[in-house]
Design a protein around this motif. Structure first.
Motif: not given
Lengths: 93, 128
Positions: A10-17, A66-74
């Protein structure tokens, strides 16, 4: 090791941590390691007004613990591939 | 963090790229430390030179100098690379003295404690 390999793809993708302290950071996934520590580039905080101290942070290192979620593009995920890999991992032990 | 192979250099999650730079460290207890990263290890333990704690209460802030700090990695939430060309804080924020910010912190702490006890009292009444 499964999720480590998964994140490497997934490296290079936009994510929300989203972190356990409720801070959410959006950015480009730069790198990940075996502890699922994450390095993000071009970061911006989701609720910037609530976290003024993060204003000039553009790149950051996030400790995996400390990460709860990693939100990914669908469409960033091949769910079937992941599903197969998980089944193989479960069988292999 | 294992040693990176030649092809892994660009993929590394190593903190080496932050060495000798000014960084912001967020701790689990909510504190924000700033300073120059001098050393780190695989647990994200870090040595911060010229460290200061940035305390923010509402629109007020204060930097409290701490000197040389060794941070235990388990307390680290995030390590951010501070872009020196950008403003670190929104321009409307006011810099105050240490005594002033400590007073503001006390007020904020008492306010949230009061909110907490009032909520507990309301929950006890158990309105349907």
């Amino acid at each position: 090791q499964l999720f480590f390999s998964y994140f490497k793809d997934l490296v290079g993708q936009e994510v929300t941590v989203e972190l356990k302290n409720d801070l959410a950071i959006r950015g480009t996934l730069h790198s990940v390691d075996q502890y699922l520590n994450i390095k993000l580039e071009n970061t911006r905080v989701v609720d910037q007004d609530k976290y003024p101290h993060m204003l000039s942070v553009r790149n950051c290192f996030i400790r995996g613990s400390v990460v709860r979620y990693v939100q990914l593009p669908p469409d960033g995920v091949d769910v079937d591939l992941l599903h197969d890999a998980a089944r193989r991992e479960a069988r292999g032990g | 963090m294992s040693w990176a192979g030649p092809e892994d250099i660009y993929l590394s999650t190593s903190l080496a790229s932050y060495l000798d730079r000014k960084i912001l460290v967020l701790l689990r207890d909510g504190r924000k430390l700033m300073g120059t990263l001098r050393s780190f290890d695989q647990f994200a333990n870090a040595v911060l030179e010229g460290a200061c704690e940035r305390v923010i209460v509402g629109e007020q802030y204060c930097d409290i100098p701490l000197g040389l700090y060794v941070i235990r990695g388990e307390n680290v939430v995030l390590i951010g690379d501070l872009d020196t060309e950008r403003e670190e804080l929104p321009p409307h924020m006011i810099r105050v003295s240490e005594t002033e910010i400590k007073r503001a912190q006390k007020v904020e702490r008492e306010a949230s404690e009061l909110r907490g006890t009032m909520r507990k009292r309301m929950e006890f009444l158990d309105f349907d």
